[in-house]
Design a protein around this motif. Structure first.
Motif, PDB file in Angstrom:
ATOM      1  N   ALA A  43      18.372  80.573  43.081  1.00 53.67           N
ATOM      2  CA  ALA A  43      17.206  80.641  42.193  1.00 53.67           C
ATOM      3  C   ALA A  43      16.735  82.079  42.017  1.00 53.67           C
ATOM      4  O   ALA A  43      16.203  82.431  40.960  1.00 53.67           O
ATOM      5  N   LEU A  44      16.923  82.919  43.044  1.00 53.32           N
ATOM      6  CA  LEU A  44      16.561  84.333  42.903  1.00 53.32           C
ATOM      7  C   LEU A  44      17.375  84.983  41.789  1.00 53.32           C
ATOM      8  O   LEU A  44      16.852  85.728  40.966  1.00 53.32           O
ATOM      9  N   LEU A  49      18.388  86.530  35.944  1.00 49.99           N
ATOM     10  CA  LEU A  49      19.093  86.218  34.702  1.00 49.99           C
ATOM     11  C   LEU A  49      18.108  85.829  33.609  1.00 49.99           C
ATOM     12  O   LEU A  49      18.236  86.256  32.447  1.00 49.99           O
ATOM     13  N   GLY A  50      17.101  85.030  33.956  1.00 47.47           N
ATOM     14  CA  GLY A  50      16.068  84.694  32.982  1.00 47.47           C
ATOM     15  C   GLY A  50      15.303  85.925  32.529  1.00 47.47           C
ATOM     16  O   GLY A  50      14.934  86.045  31.356  1.00 47.47           O
ATOM     17  N   GLY A  51      15.098  86.872  33.464  1.00 50.28           N
ATOM     18  CA  GLY A  51      14.437  88.118  33.103  1.00 50.28           C
ATOM     19  C   GLY A  51      15.253  88.941  32.129  1.00 50.28           C
ATOM     20  O   GLY A  51      14.708  89.535  31.190  1.00 50.28           O
ATOM     21  N   VAL A  52      16.577  88.978  32.335  1.00 51.96           N
ATOM     22  CA  VAL A  52      17.454  89.693  31.410  1.00 51.96           C
ATOM     23  C   VAL A  52      17.366  89.080  30.018  1.00 51.96           C
ATOM     24  O   VAL A  52      17.275  89.792  29.006  1.00 51.96           O
ATOM     25  N   GLN A 202      29.488  75.264  40.004  1.00 51.88           N
ATOM     26  CA  GLN A 202      28.306  74.497  40.397  1.00 51.88           C
ATOM     27  C   GLN A 202      27.099  75.404  40.581  1.00 51.88           C
ATOM     28  O   GLN A 202      25.978  75.047  40.213  1.00 51.88           O
ATOM     29  N   THR A 203      27.339  76.582  41.164  1.00 53.59           N
ATOM     30  CA  THR A 203      26.245  77.538  41.336  1.00 53.59           C
ATOM     31  C   THR A 203      25.697  77.974  39.986  1.00 53.59           C
ATOM     32  O   THR A 203      24.478  78.040  39.779  1.00 53.59           O
ATOM     33  N   LEU A 204      26.607  78.270  39.050  1.00 51.59           N
ATOM     34  CA  LEU A 204      26.182  78.678  37.717  1.00 51.59           C
ATOM     35  C   LEU A 204      25.419  77.568  37.022  1.00 51.59           C
ATOM     36  O   LEU A 204      24.392  77.816  36.373  1.00 51.59           O
ATOM     37  N   ILE A 211      16.842  77.852  35.026  1.00 55.06           N
ATOM     38  CA  ILE A 211      16.299  78.669  33.937  1.00 55.06           C
ATOM     39  C   ILE A 211      15.651  77.792  32.877  1.00 55.06           C
ATOM     40  O   ILE A 211      14.586  78.143  32.341  1.00 55.06           O
ATOM     41  N   SER A 212      16.239  76.640  32.597  1.00 52.61           N
ATOM     42  CA  SER A 212      15.723  75.793  31.509  1.00 52.61           C
ATOM     43  C   SER A 212      14.699  74.795  32.030  1.00 52.61           C
ATOM     44  O   SER A 212      13.496  75.033  31.958  1.00 52.61           O
ATOM     45  N   SER A 213      15.156  73.685  32.590  1.00 53.12           N
ATOM     46  CA  SER A 213      14.224  72.644  33.019  1.00 53.12           C
ATOM     47  C   SER A 213      13.485  73.011  34.289  1.00 53.12           C
ATOM     48  O   SER A 213      12.466  72.392  34.616  1.00 53.12           O
TER      49      SER A 213
END
Length: 527
Positions: A43-44, A49-52, A202-204, A211-213
């Protein structure tokens, strides 16, 4: 005063704090829990990735905000570049999402308070057949009253709004950091950060779900508030881009620290079934449950207090933002003109009261924070996906217009940002994507048939969203699906940019110092 009648009272500090207030709302109370259940320690990485993704779009809108510095800019940028049909789609997407956001924040307030005041909710069966909670009669009355108070503050004028934002944002930055440090010192289960052995795919997938839900992208898209209030900012060409960058950077740092604290605070015996089966709902919200489990009663009380303050401040900001988007659509002729009226405090009062009424109606439908995050994220990103297309179009339409910030390498950056936005829309899940597409495209079709202006310039929207729905309906592995979606986005992007108007559309209500008369598309059809 601007030529639109709005009052320019917001400086860089207030605008930056408005971004932080919009970004740190109910997300910090719920997103770390849902992100951890989806991705575990990864999640970190999901937050980064969401920040990018958010930064890639924020840089695009930094240039757009320096060029189109009017309140409700999300409603007029697509109108400016692609005409009325595309303008309606972009503005409608933003408006629908903004209308729902204050309701969701108020629901988050009551969901946390219900752990101490159980009469606020009653047991109900969810659409999936499980047990859940919905607002009781007194809970609905309290939620409605809270929305009315937030509307009253907004009606008092942008000066009042700025004072409330300035005062509350310092609290909203300090409390998550204080609680994060306390949780890490009180527990410190650093072994929780060891990744569970699993395939990279699976990690991805877990990171994508987080990031989404999981609420990560939902939490990070608050940077756009700077554009919604740009018409009330001093020196907007400078302050809007800076406010977006500073506000988003500060908020992302707080979220990453909070996620780290959450991960190392979960008792290891709660993880015997893995992160996906983590349950922390016995005492209301997940962070309250952690604090109570650690014997930190004062932290739990502080969390309940902040559960009122943070989401309420965010709801107050978004209620004002939704009114300004509706106001701009009314001024541009995309919604009834009555929405474009201002009161004596230079506030779009009619649009604000419509936002209040819609919020109350949404409360009566009984949604929950978890169930609407994916839908809201999909709708918001659909609105933001127009940004990269419009930036390239405006480089062609208004090459000489002054830009306080000019995005370097835009010819490469904008297609890449469009790909990232396409991925983000698809990550929200097929049901959320279909729902968002229907609620956007069905009204857009009715508008296009009734208006019959610049229809050709807006057809690419139907092609784009229809393609995403079709691709996500096919059974593909995550990597294959991302590759196909990227290819689709790169096919649509040049079609969208070449569908632009020859010149900027005159219905866009832009400050007269920003555009020259010869840069406007002549009106050939009367509305």
């Amino acid at each position: 005063m601007t030529s639109s009648g709005l009052s320019r009272q917001l400086g860089l500090r207030s605008l930056t704090l408005a971004v932080v207030t919009s970004t740190i709302g109910s997300g910090w109370l719920f997103a770390p829990f849902y992100a951890a259940r989806s991705a575990g320690p990864a999640a970190l990485g999901a937050w980064l990735l969401g920040g990018v993704l958010a930064f890639s779009l924020a840089l695009v809108f930094a240039e757009l905000g320096s060029l189109v510095s009017s309140s409700g800019a999300l409603a007029q940028i697509p109108l400016l570049t692609h005409g009325r049909t595309a303008g309606f789609i972009g503005g409608w997407s933003a408006w629908i999402a903004y209308l729902a956001l204050p309701t969701i924040e108020v629901l988050a307030v009551l969901q946390y308070l219900a752990s101490s005041f159980p009469w606020l909710t009653v047991a109900a069966t969810t659409s999936q057949g499980g047990a859940g909670q919905v607002l009781s009669g007194p809970g609905l009355a309290l939620a409605t009253a809270l929305l009315m108070v937030l509307a009253w503050i907004n009606l008092a004028g942008v000066g009042w709004l700025a004072r409330w934002i300035d005062g509350l944002t310092a609290w909203k930055l300090a409390i998550p950091l204080l609680i994060s440090i306390t949780l890490m010192l009180a527990s410190g289960h650093w072994g929780n950060l060891r990744a569970i052995p699993q395939a990279p795919a699976q990690t991805l997938q877990g990171m994508v779900t987080a990031i989404s839900s999981g609420g990560i992208l939902f939490s990070l898209l608050g940077f756009r508030t700077a554009m919604d209030l740009a018409g009330e900012a001093r020196r907007p060409q400078r302050t809007v881009p800076l406010a977006m960058a500073l506000g988003l950077g500060m908020s992302l740092a707080v979220y990453v620290i909070l996620q780290l604290a959450f991960l190392v605070s979960v008792p290891p015996d709660q993880l015997t079934g893995g992160w996906a089966r983590l349950q922390l709902s016995a005492h209301g919200g997940p962070l309250v449950a952690l604090a109570m489990g650690l014997g930190l009663g004062w932290v739990a009380r502080l969390l309940l207090l902040d559960a009122v303050i943070s989401p309420s401040a965010t709801a107050m900001t978004y209620m004002g933002a939704s009114a300004r988007v509706g106001w701009m659509m009314g001024r541009c002729g995309l919604l009834p003109g009555s929405l474009g009226r201002l009161n004596r405090q230079a506030v779009p009062s009619v649009a604000l009261l419509v936002s209040l009424a819609m919020g109350v109606l949404m409360l009566l439908s009984g949604p929950s924070w978890q169930t609407v995050v994916s839908f809201l994220t999909a709708t918001l990103v659909i609105a933001l996906a127009m940004g990269p297309v419009s930036l390239i179009a405006l480089r062609k339409q208004l090459p000489q217009a002054h830009r306080a910030y000019r995005l370097p390498g835009a010819r490469l950056w904008c297609p890449a940002a469009f790909v990232l936005a396409t991925w983000a829309i698809s990550w929200c899940g097929s049901s959320a994507l279909r729902g968002a597409s229907l609620i956007v495209l069905v009204p857009a079709s009715l508008f296009a048939l009734a208006d019959r202006q610049q229809l050709r310039q807006g057809l690419w929207w139907f092609l784009y969203l229809g393609g995403i729905v079709a691709i996500t309906s096919i059974e593909l592995g995550l990597t294959s699906q991302l590759s196909v979606l990227a290819a689709w986005a790169l096919v649509v992007f040049p079609i969208a940019t070449h569908s632009r108007l020859a010149q900027a559309h005159p219905d866009a209500q832009v400050e007269p110092t920003q555009l020259q008369p010869d840069q406007l598309q002549p009106i050939v059809e009367m509305r």
